[in-house]
Design a protein around this motif. Structure first.
Motif: not given
Length: 399
Positions: A196-197, A216-217, A241-243, A248-249
């Motif tokens: 989790t973030a 979330g970094k 943030l980009d993933t 899987t986000r």
């Protein structure tokens, strides 16, 4: 994935050679040992000396320049590398690779390679779309050689089209995914890791919310590192943030959304890393319309679910639970209490009261607390570097 790898970088003669210089620097920054071979055409665009200085190794160009009689250079380079990277790959060299032509150092070495090959085509759009080129790409792909799809954008000819050398970050991401696929021994292969973030948002009305400073970094870095070790990662993130595409986000916003999503994914997870900064409280009621400005405003709050505690009560003996303790005082005392109260296997304690570490910055200093050993402090460094230490701990304690 790139760190510690031996990479042979084969550079062929297109205008994108100047971008390969930057790619070489990036590979070295990621911890790879890189040796370079160039075609004579590539040396017309950028001198071999540039690659030699950056790689700190001799650059190979001439097939017949055999200074050491005990080795054959193009065979030695092919055998030395863990991975071979061709960037840029011109239409000419692509055709030669497809048909097994070995008429220069680069093509001769590539014909002798027995380990994975990753290629980055870059050429004029008309050349790229030509039926012959597409047939050659298919031939390479059928042999297990990875052929990136080039970007679409402004070309050297002065117009936009397909065939542009991909952005460096995209090359790195796809190369890492390729390396992971080809790696036979990864410690977390077949394991499902839930991460989790981000800081959850608790709505006041349709346009306002309360939250915290978590970016979330740290959670995103942990997700990437777990993936690099072979894990099937599910990232439940409240961050913007980009993933990377390979992870899987599942996006969430509130603490309740995060709890529901975590519970849905928890049963078959081998480990959970609760790196999210879950808001402790949420407004007792959420207005359906934007609230109008008043001289004073009083809000009532309700306590949010304690996700880490619930997971500690639910977890099976073969599941690993990792939590964070973000504090501004009495850090170790509060972290030790959390370790015991939440039935966690590891608590990562970090001081969020300092501006140069913790929330919303690129670096952190943390202390790892577990029942197996004395507290271990990881000094101030990038969150990516810290994620390596945390996943190292996870690998050692998974069973």
């Amino acid at each position: 994935m790139i760190n510690g790898k031996k990479i042979a970088l084969y550079v062929t003669g297109g205008i994108a050679v100047y971008k390969t210089v930057d790619l070489l620097r990036e590979l070295i920054k990621y911890g790879a040992e890189v040796r370079v071979a160039m075609t004579k055409g590539a040396a017309e665009f950028v001198t071999p000396l540039t690659f030699q200085i950056l790689s700190k190794h001799t650059v190979y160009i001439d097939t017949y320049a055999e200074d050491d009689p005990s080795i054959v250079n193009h065979i030695n380079l092919a055998d030395w590398a863990d991975f071979s990277l061709v960037a840029p790959l011109t239409a000419n060299t692509l055709a030669k690779m497809a048909h097994g032509i070995a008429d220069n150092f680069v093509t001769s070495a590539l014909l002798a390679v027995t380990r994975p090959i990753f290629t980055v085509p870059a050429m004029n759009g008309n050349m790229y779309r030509n039926t012959v080129t597409q047939e050659n790409i298919e031939k390479l792909s059928n042999r297990g050689i990875y052929v990136m799809t080039p970007d679409t954008g402004f070309l050297a000819e002065g117009y936009s089209g397909e065939g542009r050398f991909p952005e460096k970050s995209r090359i790195i991401h796809e190369l890492e995914a390729f390396m992971r696929e080809k790696s036979e021994s990864l410690p977390l292969k077949g394991r499902k890791i839930l991460v989790t973030a981000g800081g959850t948002k608790e709505r006041i009305d349709p346009v306002r919310y309360i939250s915290n400073d978590s970016s979330g970094k740290m959670g995103h870095a942990l997700a990437v590192e777990a993936w690099k070790r072979g894990a099937d990662v599910v990232l439940i993130s409240a961050s913007q943030l980009d993933t990377p595409d390979y992870i899987t986000r599942i996006p969430v916003e509130s603490a309740e959304e995060m709890q529901k999503t975590v519970f849905d994914e928890f049963d078959d997870a081998d480990a959970v890393i609760m790196a999210a900064a879950v808001s402790d409280y949420a407004p007792a009621t959420v207005e359906k319309q934007k609230m109008k400005k008043k001289d004073t405003l009083t809000l009532s709050f309700k306590k949010n679910p304690d996700i880490l505690r619930s997971l500690g009560e639910m977890k099976k003996t073969n599941q690993v639970l990792i939590g964070f303790a973000a504090e501004t005082e009495d850090l170790i005392q509060y972290a030790e209490k959390k370790l015991n109260d939440k039935n966690a296997d590891l608590i990562i304690a970090n001081d969020v009261g300092k501006k140069d570490r913790g929330f919303n910055v690129d670096e952190n200093e943390v202390t790892l607390l577990s029942r197996q050993s004395e507290p271990v402090t990881i000094s101030l460094r990038s969150k990516s570097e810290i994620s390596v230490e945390v996943i190292d701990w996870l690998v050692k304690n998974m069973n």
